[in-house]
Design a protein around this motif. Structure first.
Motif, PDB file in Angstrom:
ATOM      1  N   ALA A 294       2.373  16.992  -0.512  1.00 12.45           N
ATOM      2  CA  ALA A 294       3.247  17.727  -1.425  1.00 12.45           C
ATOM      3  C   ALA A 294       3.568  16.891  -2.656  1.00 12.45           C
ATOM      4  N   ALA A 295       3.762  15.586  -2.462  1.00 14.88           N
ATOM      5  CA  ALA A 295       4.029  14.702  -3.594  1.00 14.88           C
ATOM      6  C   ALA A 295       2.811  14.615  -4.498  1.00 14.88           C
ATOM      7  N   LEU A 296       1.621  14.551  -3.900  1.00 18.66           N
ATOM      8  CA  LEU A 296       0.404  14.502  -4.707  1.00 18.66           C
ATOM      9  C   LEU A 296       0.259  15.775  -5.532  1.00 18.66           C
ATOM     10  N   ILE A 297       0.585  16.912  -4.942  1.00 18.37           N
ATOM     11  CA  ILE A 297       0.494  18.172  -5.676  1.00 18.37           C
ATOM     12  C   ILE A 297       1.461  18.179  -6.854  1.00 18.37           C
ATOM     13  N   GLN A 298       2.630  17.547  -6.696  1.00 18.95           N
ATOM     14  CA  GLN A 298       3.539  17.409  -7.835  1.00 18.95           C
ATOM     15  C   GLN A 298       2.868  16.636  -8.975  1.00 18.95           C
ATOM     16  N   CYS A 299       2.083  15.643  -8.608  1.00 25.14           N
ATOM     17  CA  CYS A 299       1.368  14.864  -9.623  1.00 25.14           C
ATOM     18  C   CYS A 299       0.333  15.719 -10.351  1.00 25.14           C
ATOM     19  N   MET A 300      -0.273  16.676  -9.654  1.00 23.26           N
ATOM     20  CA  MET A 300      -1.254  17.545 -10.292  1.00 23.26           C
ATOM     21  C   MET A 300      -0.606  18.451 -11.326  1.00 23.26           C
ATOM     22  N   LEU A 301       0.648  18.801 -11.107  1.00 23.96           N
ATOM     23  CA  LEU A 301       1.350  19.649 -12.067  1.00 23.96           C
ATOM     24  C   LEU A 301       1.773  18.875 -13.303  1.00 23.96           C
ATOM     25  N   ASP A 302       1.855  17.560 -13.178  1.00 22.15           N
ATOM     26  CA  ASP A 302       2.191  16.689 -14.308  1.00 22.15           C
ATOM     27  C   ASP A 302       1.473  15.373 -14.073  1.00 22.15           C
ATOM     28  N   PHE A 303       0.270  15.228 -14.641  1.00 21.74           N
ATOM     29  CA  PHE A 303      -0.588  14.089 -14.308  1.00 21.74           C
ATOM     30  C   PHE A 303      -0.012  12.754 -14.749  1.00 21.74           C
ATOM     31  N   ARG A 304       1.046  12.761 -15.540  1.00 29.97           N
ATOM     32  CA  ARG A 304       1.709  11.490 -15.851  1.00 29.97           C
ATOM     33  C   ARG A 304       2.342  10.889 -14.597  1.00 29.97           C
ATOM     34  N   LYS A 305       2.670  11.731 -13.653  1.00 27.14           N
ATOM     35  CA  LYS A 305       3.297  11.252 -12.416  1.00 27.14           C
ATOM     36  C   LYS A 305       2.327  10.479 -11.524  1.00 27.14           C
ATOM     37  N   LEU A 306       1.017  10.710 -11.689  1.00 30.44           N
ATOM     38  CA  LEU A 306       0.062  10.059 -10.800  1.00 30.44           C
ATOM     39  C   LEU A 306       0.019   8.547 -11.019  1.00 30.44           C
ATOM     40  N   PRO A 307      -0.202   8.031 -12.237  1.00 36.02           N
ATOM     41  CA  PRO A 307      -0.166   6.571 -12.400  1.00 36.02           C
ATOM     42  C   PRO A 307       1.215   5.991 -12.126  1.00 36.02           C
ATOM     43  N   ALA A 308       2.276   6.727 -12.462  1.00 33.05           N
ATOM     44  CA  ALA A 308       3.629   6.215 -12.206  1.00 33.05           C
ATOM     45  C   ALA A 308       3.900   6.106 -10.707  1.00 33.05           C
ATOM     46  N   SER A 309       3.464   7.103  -9.933  1.00 29.25           N
ATOM     47  CA  SER A 309       3.672   7.078  -8.483  1.00 29.25           C
ATOM     48  C   SER A 309       2.764   6.051  -7.829  1.00 29.25           C
ATOM     49  N   TYR A 310       1.514   5.965  -8.323  1.00 31.25           N
ATOM     50  CA  TYR A 310       0.589   4.939  -7.828  1.00 31.25           C
ATOM     51  C   TYR A 310       1.198   3.552  -8.013  1.00 31.25           C
ATOM     52  N   ASN A 311       1.793   3.289  -9.173  1.00 28.76           N
ATOM     53  CA  ASN A 311       2.382   1.972  -9.433  1.00 28.76           C
ATOM     54  C   ASN A 311       3.373   1.580  -8.343  1.00 28.76           C
ATOM     55  N   ARG A 312       4.169   2.533  -7.920  1.00 28.23           N
ATOM     56  CA  ARG A 312       5.186   2.242  -6.909  1.00 28.23           C
ATOM     57  C   ARG A 312       4.533   1.888  -5.576  1.00 28.23           C
ATOM     58  N   VAL A 313       3.481   2.632  -5.205  1.00 26.15           N
ATOM     59  CA  VAL A 313       2.768   2.335  -3.963  1.00 26.15           C
ATOM     60  C   VAL A 313       2.052   0.991  -4.070  1.00 26.15           C
ATOM     61  N   ALA A 314       1.372   0.772  -5.197  1.00 30.44           N
ATOM     62  CA  ALA A 314       0.616  -0.467  -5.381  1.00 30.44           C
ATOM     63  C   ALA A 314       1.528  -1.681  -5.361  1.00 30.44           C
ATOM     64  N   ALA A 315       2.730  -1.551  -5.920  1.00 34.44           N
ATOM     65  CA  ALA A 315       3.675  -2.673  -5.908  1.00 34.44           C
ATOM     66  C   ALA A 315       4.064  -3.030  -4.479  1.00 34.44           C
ATOM     67  N   GLU A 316       4.226  -2.039  -3.629  1.00 35.92           N
ATOM     68  CA  GLU A 316       4.543  -2.282  -2.219  1.00 35.92           C
ATOM     69  C   GLU A 316       3.380  -3.003  -1.545  1.00 35.92           C
ATOM     70  N   ILE A 317       2.154  -2.552  -1.827  1.00 37.20           N
ATOM     71  CA  ILE A 317       0.965  -3.177  -1.233  1.00 37.20           C
ATOM     72  C   ILE A 317       0.835  -4.616  -1.710  1.00 37.20           C
ATOM     73  N   ASN A 318       1.026  -4.823  -3.008  1.00 35.23           N
ATOM     74  CA  ASN A 318       0.914  -6.175  -3.570  1.00 35.23           C
ATOM     75  C   ASN A 318       1.965  -7.112  -2.976  1.00 35.23           C
ATOM     76  N   ALA A 319       3.157  -6.577  -2.693  1.00 32.74           N
ATOM     77  CA  ALA A 319       4.245  -7.402  -2.152  1.00 32.74           C
ATOM     78  C   ALA A 319       3.901  -7.939  -0.770  1.00 32.74           C
ATOM     79  N   ARG A 320       3.022  -7.220  -0.067  1.00 33.00           N
ATOM     80  CA  ARG A 320       2.623  -7.689   1.272  1.00 33.00           C
ATOM     81  C   ARG A 320       1.620  -8.830   1.173  1.00 33.00           C
ATOM     82  N   GLY A 321       1.026  -9.039   0.008  1.00 37.38           N
ATOM     83  CA  GLY A 321       0.206 -10.202  -0.256  1.00 37.38           C
ATOM     84  C   GLY A 321      -1.212 -10.173   0.264  1.00 37.38           C
ATOM     85  N   LYS A 322      -1.653  -9.093   0.894  1.00 37.10           N
ATOM     86  CA  LYS A 322      -2.999  -9.050   1.458  1.00 37.10           C
ATOM     87  C   LYS A 322      -4.046  -8.620   0.441  1.00 37.10           C
TER      88      LYS A 322
END
Length: 345
Positions: A294-322
């Motif tokens: 459902a969140a991804l579909i929100q990004c399809m309605l406003d594609f600016r949300k996709l890189p912004a939402s990705y950034n938040r996920v990627a920051a979490e992944i990067n924080a784990r250091g792997k």
């Protein structure tokens, strides 16, 4: 049991309301009929050509080529059909068309519906065609959406279904495109151009939708060469993100001063499977896995949300250091007024 039956009926009714597909193979059938006459040593009658030229796929193809300012005459097409090269391919063309006719396009459409907003509709015609140019394309998306597919013996039924599903996602999403146009209309010219081209990440989202989920290989039906290219693109994710980011920054800042310059740079990221596909796909997968479809579909309605939402996920992944994933710059996201989807999970 009654409840399950009622739910199934409601789902079928909703699918019927939202999806209208028509597979029209009349052009390819007419060409193959002419080739069969040639192979049998029979003369091709005037009526055979008239049947071919009267088919809707042929008429629409001829109009599309005229729109593209390409020479396309009935006489030229006759020469193509009667050429030795086409005649030699008649058996494999007939086999391929028979395979494509067995495709379950309604199942492909249902996969796609799961990756579209509830109000999206899919209205499309699918035309497998035998023609001189080997390209496939979508035509007349606003008034009579049509998918033209070059009849390619190298692509079997499974690949045909994936290609159609990919294009159906574009067609379905286009029924919601006006809302995005309105959302970015107030942006200055440069940031608006960048925001418009963020919609090209829809190529990657369409790959995910056509596959049916983030755990399904999106290139399983592709050629060995394209699979290898996809693997390289996945490995080059960070570098490609930086390249596309520079394009967005150049567009939003006005360093690319004309629409032609912006488009020229943006087109470099397509290719067989270019960064619009690979970046869009990986960002979409990460957002869906972390926040849900459902969140991804929100990004399809406003594609600016996709890189912004990705950034938040990627920051979490990067924080784990792997691993380290490249991020979109705050400067860019601020310029286009990009906001992530609300945190839900």
């Amino acid at each position: 049991m009654l409840l399950l039956a009622a739910v199934a009926c409601a789902f079928a009714a909703d699918t019927s309301r939202r999806v209208q597909l028509r597979l029209d193979t009349s052009e390819a059938d007419a060409v193959l009929a002419i080739l069969a006459r040639q192979n049998a040593g029979q003369s091709v009658a005037t009526g055979d050509w008239e049947r071919l030229f009267a088919t809707e796929p042929y008429q629409r193809l001829k109009r599309r080529e005229a729109d593209m300012h390409r020479d396309f005459t009935d006489d030229d097409f006759k020469k193509f059909v009667l050429s030795d090269a086409t005649l030699k391919r008649s058996a494999e063309l007939r086999r391929t068309l028979a395979e494509w006719k067995q495709a379950d396009l309604n199942a492909a459409a249902q996969r796609v519906l799961a990756y579209l907003p509830a109000e999206s509709v899919i209205r499309a015609k699918v035309f497998p065609v035998i023609k001189p140019q080997s390209n496939s394309f979508v035509f007349d998306t606003e008034t009579d959406p049509t998918i033209f597919l070059y009849l390619d013996p190298a692509e079997g039924q499974a690949r045909f279904e994936i290609i159609v599903a990919h294009e159906l996602h574009h067609i379905g999403l286009s029924s919601n495109s006006k809302a995005y146009d309105q959302a970015i209309a107030s942006l200055p010219a440069g940031p608006r151009a960048a925001a418009e081209w963020m919609g090209a990440f829809g190529e990657g989202v369409a790959m995910l939708a056509a596959a049916g989920g983030p755990d399904i290989d999106p290139v399983a039906t592709y050629t060995t060469e394209l699979q290898a290219e996809w693997k390289r693109d996945m490995q080059n994710f960070n570098a490609d993100l930086d390249r596309v980011q520079q394009f967005f920054l150049d567009a939003s800042s006005g360093r690319l001063s004309s629409q032609d310059e912006v488009r020229g740079q943006a087109m470099k990221f397509f290719g067989s499977i270019g960064p619009w596909y690979s970046l869009g796909y990986r960002m979409a997968v990460l957002v869906e896995q972390r926040y849900g479809r459902a969140a991804l579909i929100q990004c399809m309605l406003d594609f600016r949300k996709l890189p912004a939402s990705y950034n938040r996920v990627a920051a979490e992944i990067n924080a784990r250091g792997k691993q380290h994933l490249a991020l979109w710059s705050p400067e860019l996201l601020k310029a286009v007024d990009a906001q992530p989807v609300p945190q839900a999970r």
